[in-house]
Design a protein around this motif. Structure first.
Motif, mmCIF file in Angstrom:
data_model
loop_
_atom_site.group_PDB
_atom_site.id
_atom_site.type_symbol
_atom_site.label_atom_id
_atom_site.label_comp_id
_atom_site.label_asym_id
_atom_site.label_seq_id
_atom_site.Cartn_x
_atom_site.Cartn_y
_atom_site.Cartn_z
ATOM 1 N N UNK A 102 -1.403 -11.983 11.118
ATOM 2 C CA UNK A 102 -0.646 -11.256 10.097
ATOM 3 C C UNK A 102 -1.175 -9.826 10.092
ATOM 4 N N UNK A 103 -0.292 -8.870 10.355
ATOM 5 C CA UNK A 103 -0.676 -7.464 10.469
ATOM 6 C C UNK A 103 -0.108 -6.656 9.308
ATOM 7 N N UNK A 104 -0.890 -5.705 8.827
ATOM 8 C CA UNK A 104 -0.401 -4.681 7.912
ATOM 9 C C UNK A 104 -0.853 -3.348 8.483
ATOM 10 N N UNK A 105 0.119 -2.546 8.906
ATOM 11 C CA UNK A 105 -0.155 -1.218 9.440
ATOM 12 C C UNK A 105 0.095 -0.186 8.359
ATOM 13 N N UNK A 106 -0.790 0.814 8.268
ATOM 14 C CA UNK A 106 -0.672 1.863 7.259
ATOM 15 C C UNK A 106 -0.548 3.221 7.936
ATOM 16 N N UNK A 107 0.323 4.058 7.377
ATOM 17 C CA UNK A 107 0.512 5.419 7.867
ATOM 18 C C UNK A 107 0.391 6.361 6.673
ATOM 19 N N UNK A 108 -0.531 7.324 6.731
ATOM 20 C CA UNK A 108 -0.653 8.280 5.624
ATOM 21 C C UNK A 108 0.640 9.067 5.425
ATOM 22 N N UNK A 109 0.959 9.346 4.166
ATOM 23 C CA UNK A 109 2.102 10.188 3.816
ATOM 24 C C UNK A 109 1.620 11.253 2.835
ATOM 25 N N UNK A 110 2.481 12.181 2.505
ATOM 26 C CA UNK A 110 2.123 13.238 1.553
ATOM 27 C C UNK A 110 1.817 12.669 0.171
ATOM 28 N N UNK A 111 2.410 11.505 -0.162
ATOM 29 C CA UNK A 111 2.246 10.923 -1.493
ATOM 30 C C UNK A 111 1.433 9.639 -1.509
ATOM 31 N N UNK A 112 0.708 9.320 -0.462
ATOM 32 C CA UNK A 112 -0.066 8.076 -0.393
ATOM 33 C C UNK A 112 -0.024 7.520 1.018
ATOM 34 N N UNK A 113 0.727 6.417 1.197
ATOM 35 C CA UNK A 113 0.887 5.869 2.537
ATOM 36 C C UNK A 113 2.093 4.954 2.597
ATOM 37 N N UNK A 114 2.555 4.716 3.809
ATOM 38 C CA UNK A 114 3.637 3.775 4.068
ATOM 39 C C UNK A 114 3.034 2.600 4.817
ATOM 40 N N UNK A 115 3.596 1.418 4.601
ATOM 41 C CA UNK A 115 3.055 0.238 5.247
ATOM 42 C C UNK A 115 4.129 -0.645 5.843
#
Length: 129
Positions: free
Chosen positions: A74-87
């Motif tokens: 089970x994977x959860x990938x995170x990408x930083x954004x200007x307002x926090x992050x997207x997953x």
């Protein structure tokens, strides 16, 4: 962020929290399903367990299996954004192909969703099996 659902996709989310804080939220949702509730990556051994196989600023992977066979990951990938992050959360295979420890897979999925919701994270298209 693409909205096309992959074969093992669980869902996507937008977090108002930093990637590091969001990683802690995700961990809180799955920790009870781990064989050892340690917040660190480990390698599989000869006996089947559920363990963190990847832990980085870019996300977390929980794997069920042993050194010979993987029951599921089970994977959860995170990408930083200007307002926090997207997953993006997904299994390594379509859910219907998870044959061993399916209850644990379902509990990890549901636990992560509940933890995200408790942290005011907005989920999109989350699928609970």
């Amino acid at each position: 962020m693409s909205r096309t659902r992959g074969a093992g996709e669980v869902g996507r989310f937008e977090s108002p929290h930093s990637p590091q804080d969001t990683l802690q939220v995700v961990y809180a949702g799955l920790a009870s399903q781990l064989s050892t509730e340690e917040f660190r990556a480990t390698a599989p051994g000869p006996m089947a367990t559920i363990f963190i196989s990847r832990l980085s600023p870019g996300g977390i992977t929980v794997t069920a299996g042993n050194s010979v066979e993987t029951y599921f990951a089970f994977h959860v990938d995170l990408t930083p954004t200007a307002n926090g992050c997207a997953g993006h959360a997904y299994y390594d295979r379509p859910e219907q192909q998870i044959r061993r420890w399916t209850g644990n897979a379902i509990k990890i999925n549901g636990g992560v969703l509940m933890a995200l919701e408790r942290a005011s994270v907005r989920t999109t298209g989350w699928h609970l099996g």
